[in-house]
Design a protein around this motif. Structure first.
Motif, PDB file in Angstrom:
ATOM      1  N   GLU A 204      38.480  70.407  50.776  1.00 59.22           N
ATOM      2  CA  GLU A 204      39.191  69.489  51.677  1.00 59.22           C
ATOM      3  C   GLU A 204      40.699  69.509  51.439  1.00 59.22           C
ATOM      4  O   GLU A 204      41.473  69.106  52.301  1.00 59.22           O
ATOM      5  N   ILE A 205      41.134  69.985  50.264  1.00 56.89           N
ATOM      6  CA  ILE A 205      42.591  70.098  50.043  1.00 56.89           C
ATOM      7  C   ILE A 205      43.015  71.541  49.747  1.00 56.89           C
ATOM      8  O   ILE A 205      44.173  71.889  49.927  1.00 56.89           O
TER       9      ILE A 205
ATOM     10  N   ASN B 160      42.797  74.591  51.143  1.00 53.16           N
ATOM     11  CA  ASN B 160      42.356  75.330  52.333  1.00 53.16           C
ATOM     12  C   ASN B 160      43.511  75.921  53.128  1.00 53.16           C
ATOM     13  O   ASN B 160      43.365  76.179  54.319  1.00 53.16           O
ATOM     14  N   LEU B 161      44.644  76.128  52.482  1.00 56.59           N
ATOM     15  CA  LEU B 161      45.810  76.605  53.242  1.00 56.59           C
ATOM     16  C   LEU B 161      45.717  78.101  53.518  1.00 56.59           C
ATOM     17  O   LEU B 161      44.986  78.839  52.864  1.00 56.59           O
TER      18      LEU B 161
ATOM     19  N   ALA C  17      38.593  82.035  54.136  1.00 55.31           N
ATOM     20  CA  ALA C  17      37.870  83.196  54.678  1.00 55.31           C
ATOM     21  C   ALA C  17      37.472  84.159  53.562  1.00 55.31           C
ATOM     22  O   ALA C  17      36.566  84.968  53.742  1.00 55.31           O
TER      23      ALA C  17
ATOM     24  N   GLU D 256      34.041  82.989  52.947  1.00 58.18           N
ATOM     25  CA  GLU D 256      33.228  83.244  54.138  1.00 58.18           C
ATOM     26  C   GLU D 256      32.816  84.722  54.167  1.00 58.18           C
ATOM     27  O   GLU D 256      31.657  85.057  54.433  1.00 58.18           O
TER      28      GLU D 256
ATOM     29  N   THR E 277      32.448  71.599  46.516  1.00 58.66           N
ATOM     30  CA  THR E 277      32.591  70.429  45.641  1.00 58.66           C
ATOM     31  C   THR E 277      33.831  69.626  46.032  1.00 58.66           C
ATOM     32  O   THR E 277      34.947  70.149  46.005  1.00 58.66           O
ATOM     33  N   GLY E 278      33.619  68.382  46.407  1.00 56.94           N
ATOM     34  CA  GLY E 278      34.721  67.526  46.834  1.00 56.94           C
ATOM     35  C   GLY E 278      35.562  67.061  45.656  1.00 56.94           C
ATOM     36  O   GLY E 278      35.155  67.130  44.493  1.00 56.94           O
ATOM     37  N   LEU E 279      36.724  66.552  46.000  1.00 66.09           N
ATOM     38  CA  LEU E 279      37.721  66.179  45.010  1.00 66.09           C
ATOM     39  C   LEU E 279      37.209  65.127  44.026  1.00 66.09           C
ATOM     40  O   LEU E 279      37.562  65.158  42.844  1.00 66.09           O
ATOM     41  N   ASN E 280      36.398  64.218  44.505  1.00 69.45           N
ATOM     42  CA  ASN E 280      35.916  63.152  43.630  1.00 69.45           C
ATOM     43  C   ASN E 280      34.490  63.408  43.134  1.00 69.45           C
ATOM     44  O   ASN E 280      33.789  62.478  42.737  1.00 69.45           O
TER      45      ASN E 280
ATOM     46  N   LEU F  64      46.869  75.380  47.718  1.00 73.62           N
ATOM     47  CA  LEU F  64      47.022  73.925  47.751  1.00 73.62           C
ATOM     48  C   LEU F  64      48.457  73.552  48.118  1.00 73.62           C
ATOM     49  O   LEU F  64      49.390  74.331  47.892  1.00 73.62           O
TER      50      LEU F  64
ATOM     51  N   GLY G 233      48.509  68.638  46.190  1.00 74.42           N
ATOM     52  CA  GLY G 233      47.156  69.149  45.967  1.00 74.42           C
ATOM     53  C   GLY G 233      47.030  69.801  44.601  1.00 74.42           C
ATOM     54  O   GLY G 233      46.004  69.640  43.917  1.00 74.42           O
TER      55      GLY G 233
ATOM     56  N   ARG H  22      46.595  67.109  42.100  1.00 77.01           N
ATOM     57  CA  ARG H  22      45.241  66.539  42.141  1.00 77.01           C
ATOM     58  C   ARG H  22      44.247  67.482  41.462  1.00 77.01           C
ATOM     59  O   ARG H  22      43.380  67.042  40.694  1.00 77.01           O
TER      60      ARG H  22
ATOM     61  N   ARG I 150      41.892  66.833  38.125  1.00 80.40           N
ATOM     62  CA  ARG I 150      40.429  66.913  38.149  1.00 80.40           C
ATOM     63  C   ARG I 150      39.902  67.969  37.178  1.00 80.40           C
ATOM     64  O   ARG I 150      38.822  67.814  36.618  1.00 80.40           O
TER      65      ARG I 150
END
Lengths: 248, 474
Positions: free
Chosen positions: A11-12, A14-15, A20, A23, A37-40, A58, A62, A65, A69
């Motif tokens: 979610e963060i 992804n720049l 891809a 993918e 896996t999400g940030l939290n 990021l 980002g 963050r 984590r």
């Protein structure tokens, strides 16, 4: 047996279209399971078996963050790197694992996770954009890609590079050493996305992840046609600007 | 209707003119005259000449009491023009860089054009389009009363990096006394400035059929700015445009003071609500981006204390430039010519979304490389993976012809997006697809080109398609 690819903090992180990378990799390994896996959330690699851990580009906030984590899991990441787990950290994600990130324009100087001993100097008004071509052990064809970044990574003789550039800059404008490669950890500031732009590298990675079978590239004809066209262009001296070179 | 209460008298900074500044204005004016005599455009040149003579001219040049800056990733030229039209309709003399010369030089050139030979301001209001990256070099010196930001989405990777970077530049350059007119449906734009700034928000109400989960490649506001939890979408429009809330901490997108609610998309019947007063209007609605632009204009007029009824009549009278496309029919087949700005994933995604939404069997001719980047520096093709090529995997698209230098990258991207490889035809020339595309059993042919090749490719493809279709009929 299912192969697990963990994308950290999509979610963060992804720049620049870099997701891809995963993918395409997942298409080349149809049985791969991609865990996002999400940030939290606690990363899957902390307590389970993950075959490849991916972190993408990021923003500056980002990066902070991600460092916050990942720092509690420093020992686990080091253990996984030592034991040969694959990692792919692209663009500025690699910088999170260094010793420091200094950004004087945004007025911060923060410690990184501290797995590698390089530091990063972020210049918000001095963005570097350039092409890169170089060699990577394990693949006979050149690696090609782009850099478009605010930061430069310091020299770090103890940390082996991902590739050695033949054209374009490495970790910074004074070295041909680009990125990081320690065992199966690959960190590179190249975007493109690097696996999409380098089918031979992807083929090597697939064979490294799934040594039991012959690697098969997805959309191989398309991938090779794009790679060959780019390589021809990058091998033409006229396409290189004066600033796209290492200065000693 | 009540009369607007825009402050109109006098000009600012006039008394601070020194001889050097005056000389700069004169030279700038002379440069403008010479350019006009030569039939050259160069709208920034007078400003560059003047700044060379007097580097702080932007601080001291006379300007009206009301200076409005319009910035943002998309829609700033349109919004600037619509706002200038609106203020002229209200009877004000407006100076504006309508041609879109939006860097510091161009803005200075506009201000030079707006003063007399003695430096006195001739206009009541200045409406200035500003490139968002130029904020630090423009805003502190220009000191506008109002800054309008249409949106901040991903743009050129090379130049703009990411929207958070642009937001940081803008916030760093803003004065706490500037009034901000911001897009409430864009979480990055709506966070601009500080609590000291007066902020007026505009938005476009959900249409009912919009998803509650994002599906695009590039979503830049996914986590709560307060607690980092994943945001939930009340509705999602494109990129990070939509309305969000956080179930964990109660954070919400800001409420819009000025809202457009589309009642009937076909006729453009809409409700314009300004601070809880609603007027019915008809808007020209060929794209959601234009509706946002109209909402931004309405919100700015509200800040200027124009009465809601009057804002309604003005907005209704505005005609935004149609999205940059031309639509013609030849031999019973529509040929749609569509500017699709390469390097900018957001713009490309919107063009592809439009193609997907048009009914009928379609063929797409794709030549959207921006070769200028290759000549001027370094071309970076990573943007194609920030764009939603997935729209082109729609079954109604029967073939896609890709041409140009980056044809293999484009073809690979299409295949990655799920387009059936059998539908992808790679041709070397940007225009050759127009010769090869089968025109039987097709309802619409899309001619997609970029900024640099509008004439050599866009025009040529259009001509070939038209000729072939007319010959087929005859």
């Amino acid at each position: 047996m299912t192969l697990t690819i963990e994308m950290l903090y999509p979610e963060i992180a992804n720049l620049h279209g870099d997701n891809a990378n995963i993918e395409y990799l997942a298409r080349c390994i149809p049985k791969a399971q991609v865990v996002r896996t999400g940030l939290n959330e606690t990363p899957a690699f902390v307590s389970g078996k993950v075959d490849l851990v991916y972190l993408g580009p990021l923003t500056e906030k980002g990066q902070m963050r991600a460092i916050a984590r990942l720092t509690p899991f420093k020992a686990r990441i080091e253990e996984l790197i030592q034991s040969g787990t694959h990692f792919l950290f692209t663009h500025n994600a690699m910088e999170c694992l260094g010793s420091r990130i200094v950004n004087s324009e945004m007025n911060y100087d923060i410690p990184g996770v501290g797995i590698f001993d390089f530091s990063s100097d972020v210049r918000m008004f001095n963005r570097y954009t350039g092409k890169v071509m170089g060699s990577f052990d394990g693949v006979s064809q050149p690696i090609v890609g782009y850099k478009s970044q605010f930061s430069m990574v310091s020299d770090s003789p103890e940390t082996p590079g991902f590739m050695t550039t033949t054209r374009g800059i490495g970790r910074n404008t004074t070295t041909h050493v680009e990125g990081v490669r320690v065992n199966n950890f690959i960190g590179t500031s190249l975007i493109g996305p690097v696996l999409v732009m380098n089918p031979h590298l992807t083929e090597w990675l697939v064979s490294s992840l799934v040594p039991s079978r012959k690697p098969e590239l997805a959309l191989k004809d398309f991938a090779l046609a794009a790679y060959d066209a780019r390589l021809r262009e990058f091998q033409d001296n006229r396409t290189w600007s004066a600033f796209e070179r290492v200065t000693r | 209707m009540t009369e607007p209460t825009v402050p109109v008298s006098g000009d600012r900074h006039g008394p601070r003119y020194g001889l050097r500044a005056l000389a700069a204005v004169w030279l700038g004016k002379c440069a403008g005259i010479v350019l006009r005599l030569l039939g050259r455009e160069g709208t920034h040149v007078p400003g560059r000449v003047a700044l060379w003579v007097c580097p702080n001219l932007l601080c001291v040049i006379g300007r009206p009491n009301t200076v409005i800056v319009v910035t943002g990733t998309n829609g700033k030229t349109t919004t600037t023009n619509l706002l200038a039209d609106s203020l002229e309709a209200l009877g004000f003399r407006v100076s504006s860089n309508r041609a879109g010369s939006n860097l510091r030089d161009g803005i200075v050139a506009t201000l030079i054009d707006g003063v007399t030979m003695w430096g006195r301001c001739r206009s009541d209001v200045a409406v200035v389009e500003m490139d968002e990256r130029s904020a630090l070099r423009v805003l502190p010196e220009l000191a506008p009363n109002i800054v309008v930001c249409t949106n901040l989405t991903r743009d050129s990777i090379k130049r703009n990096a990411h929207p958070e970077f642009i937001a940081w530049i803008l916030s760093s350059a803003l004065s706490p006394t500037t009034t901000l007119v911001l897009n409430a449906d864009d979480l990055i734009t709506s966070s601009l400035g500080s609590d000291s700034n007066r902020r007026e928000f505009f938005g476009v109400d959900p249409k009912g059929d919009e998803p509650r989960e994002p599906s695009g490649s590039a979503v830049d506001a996914s986590i709560c700015p307060r607690c980092d939890e994943r945001l939930e979408w009340d509705f999602w429009r494109f990129n990070h445009i939509g309305r969000v809330h956080c179930s964990a901490c109660g954070f919400n997108s800001p409420s819009a003071d000025t809202r457009v609610s589309l009642v009937d998309a076909a006729t453009g019947l809409s409700a314009l609500t300004i601070n809880s007063e609603t007027v019915n209007i008809r808007v020209v609605n060929d794209s959601i981006v234009n509706v946002y632009n109209l909402a931004a204009v309405a919100a700015t007029l509200d800040v200027l204390d124009v009465a809601p009824q009057m804002i309604g009549s003005i907005v209704e009278s505005l005609t935004p430039p149609s999205s940059r496309f031309a639509d013609e029919t030849a031999g019973g087949v529509r040929i749609v010519r569509l500017l699709t700005k390469g390097l900018v994933g957001v713009a490309v995604s919107r063009a592809f979304e439009h193609i997907c939404s048009v009914p009928g069997n379609k063929i797409v001719l794709l030549a959207i490389d921006e070769t200028t980047d290759r000549f001027d520096g370094v071309e970076n093709t990573a943007w194609t993976y920030d764009a939603d090529y997935e729209y082109l995997a729609d079954p109604s698209i029967t073939a896609i012809y890709v041409g140009g230098v980056r044809r293999h990258d484009q073809a690979f991207r299409l295949a990655m997006a799920g387009v059936d490889p059998k539908k992808i035809v790679v041709v070397e020339s940007e225009t050759h697809g127009a010769d090869l595309a089968p025109l039987d059993n097709v309802d619409v042919v899309f001619n997609l080109y970029s900024n640099h090749n509008a004439e050599v490719t866009g025009d040529a493809v259009q001509r070939t398609l038209r000729t072939r279709l007319l010959e087929k009929t005859s």
